[in-house]
Write a protein that holds these residues in place. Structure first.
Motif, PDB file in Angstrom:
ATOM      1  N   GLY A  72       8.048   6.727  -6.477  1.00  0.00           N
ATOM      2  CA  GLY A  72       6.885   7.302  -5.881  1.00  0.00           C
ATOM      3  C   GLY A  72       6.720   8.786  -6.250  1.00  0.00           C
ATOM      4  N   ALA A 126       0.003   2.144  -7.744  1.00  0.00           N
ATOM      5  CA  ALA A 126       0.019   3.334  -7.263  1.00  0.00           C
ATOM      6  C   ALA A 126      -1.006   4.318  -7.582  1.00  0.00           C
ATOM      7  N   GLY A 129      -4.725   4.135  -6.319  1.00  0.00           N
ATOM      8  CA  GLY A 129      -4.699   4.315  -4.874  1.00  0.00           C
ATOM      9  C   GLY A 129      -4.385   3.237  -3.972  1.00  0.00           C
ATOM     10  N   GLU A 130      -3.618   2.054  -4.656  1.00  0.00           N
ATOM     11  CA  GLU A 130      -3.172   1.085  -3.671  1.00  0.00           C
ATOM     12  C   GLU A 130      -2.195   1.390  -2.750  1.00  0.00           C
ATOM     13  N   LYS A 131      -2.085   0.736  -1.633  1.00  0.00           N
ATOM     14  CA  LYS A 131      -0.788   0.912  -0.766  1.00  0.00           C
ATOM     15  C   LYS A 131       0.269  -0.234  -1.537  1.00  0.00           C
ATOM     16  N   VAL A 132       1.332   0.335  -1.810  1.00  0.00           N
ATOM     17  CA  VAL A 132       2.230  -0.821  -2.541  1.00  0.00           C
ATOM     18  C   VAL A 132       3.631  -0.953  -1.562  1.00  0.00           C
ATOM     19  N   SER A 133       3.644  -2.238  -1.318  1.00  0.00           N
ATOM     20  CA  SER A 133       4.815  -2.781  -0.684  1.00  0.00           C
ATOM     21  C   SER A 133       5.410  -4.048  -1.466  1.00  0.00           C
ATOM     22  N   ARG A 145       1.901   4.953  -0.609  1.00  0.00           N
ATOM     23  CA  ARG A 145       0.232   4.973  -1.115  1.00  0.00           C
ATOM     24  C   ARG A 145       0.356   6.605  -1.179  1.00  0.00           C
ATOM     25  N   GLU A 147      -1.138  10.196  -1.423  1.00  0.00           N
ATOM     26  CA  GLU A 147      -2.073  11.092  -0.702  1.00  0.00           C
ATOM     27  C   GLU A 147      -3.468  11.107  -1.202  1.00  0.00           C
ATOM     28  N   ALA A 149      -5.111   9.763  -4.715  1.00  0.00           N
ATOM     29  CA  ALA A 149      -5.027   9.319  -6.007  1.00  0.00           C
ATOM     30  C   ALA A 149      -5.926   9.863  -7.034  1.00  0.00           C
TER      31      ALA A 149
END
Length: 319
Positions: A72, A126, A129-133, A145, A147, A149
């Motif tokens: 991150g 990332a 702009g994607e939310k990564v799990s 994600r 804040e 991108a």
């Protein structure tokens, strides 16, 4: 126009001391400025400053290690530079080495290929702009994600010294960065990378017609690098295993002076660009003719002219 890059900050200069010369780079014909990250300046701050000082330059990191920052934080740093220099930033990442990751940064150097691949895949998502799990082979990210991108996600290039990483760069990245190569070596590297992927290489240059002095300085640098396992394996693959064996044996025995002396002149001359400025520029063009897209010059101090003069005399505008 051919790309013609340079390493910032300059050897033996602070960032503040480099400011005026960095601002002059576009007028001299340089297209790129690339940082490094070993034990001097970090990989991002010089690029942030250069984005303001020389807004025409493409900016790149060559490279930031994938194991000295969390995924991150690496994405945040990259997004910050991409925001400062939209469309002009290239994020160079790589495995680095056990010394840098473990001994200097208290990290873990494990599965370098997989860690680089996983970080590349995470950063792609990332920085878009994607939310990564995601559970990757070498780490897991839960709900990250950015804040903010970047409007233009940066290209991502990989430090690559051997076929596996070069092929990964060709498949999934936007380019590959290599180091300590001769013009002939570029052909072997290019054969693994393919023709469509950008190839970047840092070239160490000393503007000096005193070959003995160049070799004295260069041997110390080369011994420090070529004994690192990843570089030893690289040069074994490039065909220098036997000629470098005496250096490795002396180094393993703890005799650093003998290791330095054991590096043959022809290896120095292969891997260090030297001579007067015109000779150096011609040598750099040999790299390009053999398949290098972006030479990134690293002028060394101690040559026949001051460093700032060397930077100006190596400029492509003099071609």
């Amino acid at each position: 126009m051919d790309r013609w890059g340079i390493t910032i900050p300059f050897f033996d200069e602070t960032l503040n001391e480099s400011r005026s010369l960095i601002a002059e780079l576009p007028e001299l014909g340089y297209t790129d400025a690339w940082s490094a990250e070993v034990n001097g300046a970090d990989g991002f701050v010089p690029l942030a400053l250069a984005a303001e000082w020389a807004p025409a330059l493409r900016l790149g990191s060559a490279i930031v290690p994938v194991s000295t920052r969390g995924p991150g934080l690496l994405a945040m740093s990259a997004a910050t530079i991409a925001d400062l220099a939209p469309g002009r930033f290239v994020l160079g990442i790589g495995a680095s080495s056990p010394a840098i990751v473990e001994r200097w940064n208290a990290g873990v150097f494990a599965k370098p290929y997989a860690r680089t691949r996983d970080t590349l895949r995470f950063l792609r998502a990332a920085l878009a702009g994607e939310k990564v799990s995601e559970r990757y082979e070498t780490f897991e990210v839960k709900g990250f994600r950015l804040e903010r991108a970047p409007a233009v996600p940066p290209k991502i290039v990989l430090a690559a010294l051997r076929p596996g990483m070069l092929r990964l760069a060709a498949r999934e990245a936007d380019g590959a960065i290599t180091n300590w190569v001769s013009p002939q070596d570029v052909r072997k590297v290019r054969a693994e990378l393919g023709e469509r992927t950008e190839l970047i290489a840092r070239l160490f240059v000393m503007v000096s017609e005193d070959a003995a002095r160049v070799r004295e300085v260069a041997r110390r640098m080369l011994a420090g690098y070529l004994t690192v396992p990843v570089y030893a394996a690289f040069h074994e693959w490039l065909g220098r295993g036997e000629v470098l064996r005496p250096m490795h044996e002396a180094w393993a025995a703890g005799d650093r002076q003998a290791a330095v002396k054991a590096i043959p002149d022809e290896v120095v001359d292969d891997l260090i660009v030297h001579g007067d400025a015109a000779t150096c520029r011609a040598r750099i063009r040999e790299y390009v003719a053999n398949g290098l897209d972006t030479p990134v010059l690293a002028p060394l101090s101690g040559g026949d002219v001051p460093l700032d003069q060397a930077v100006r005399e190596l400029a492509p505008t003099l071609e």
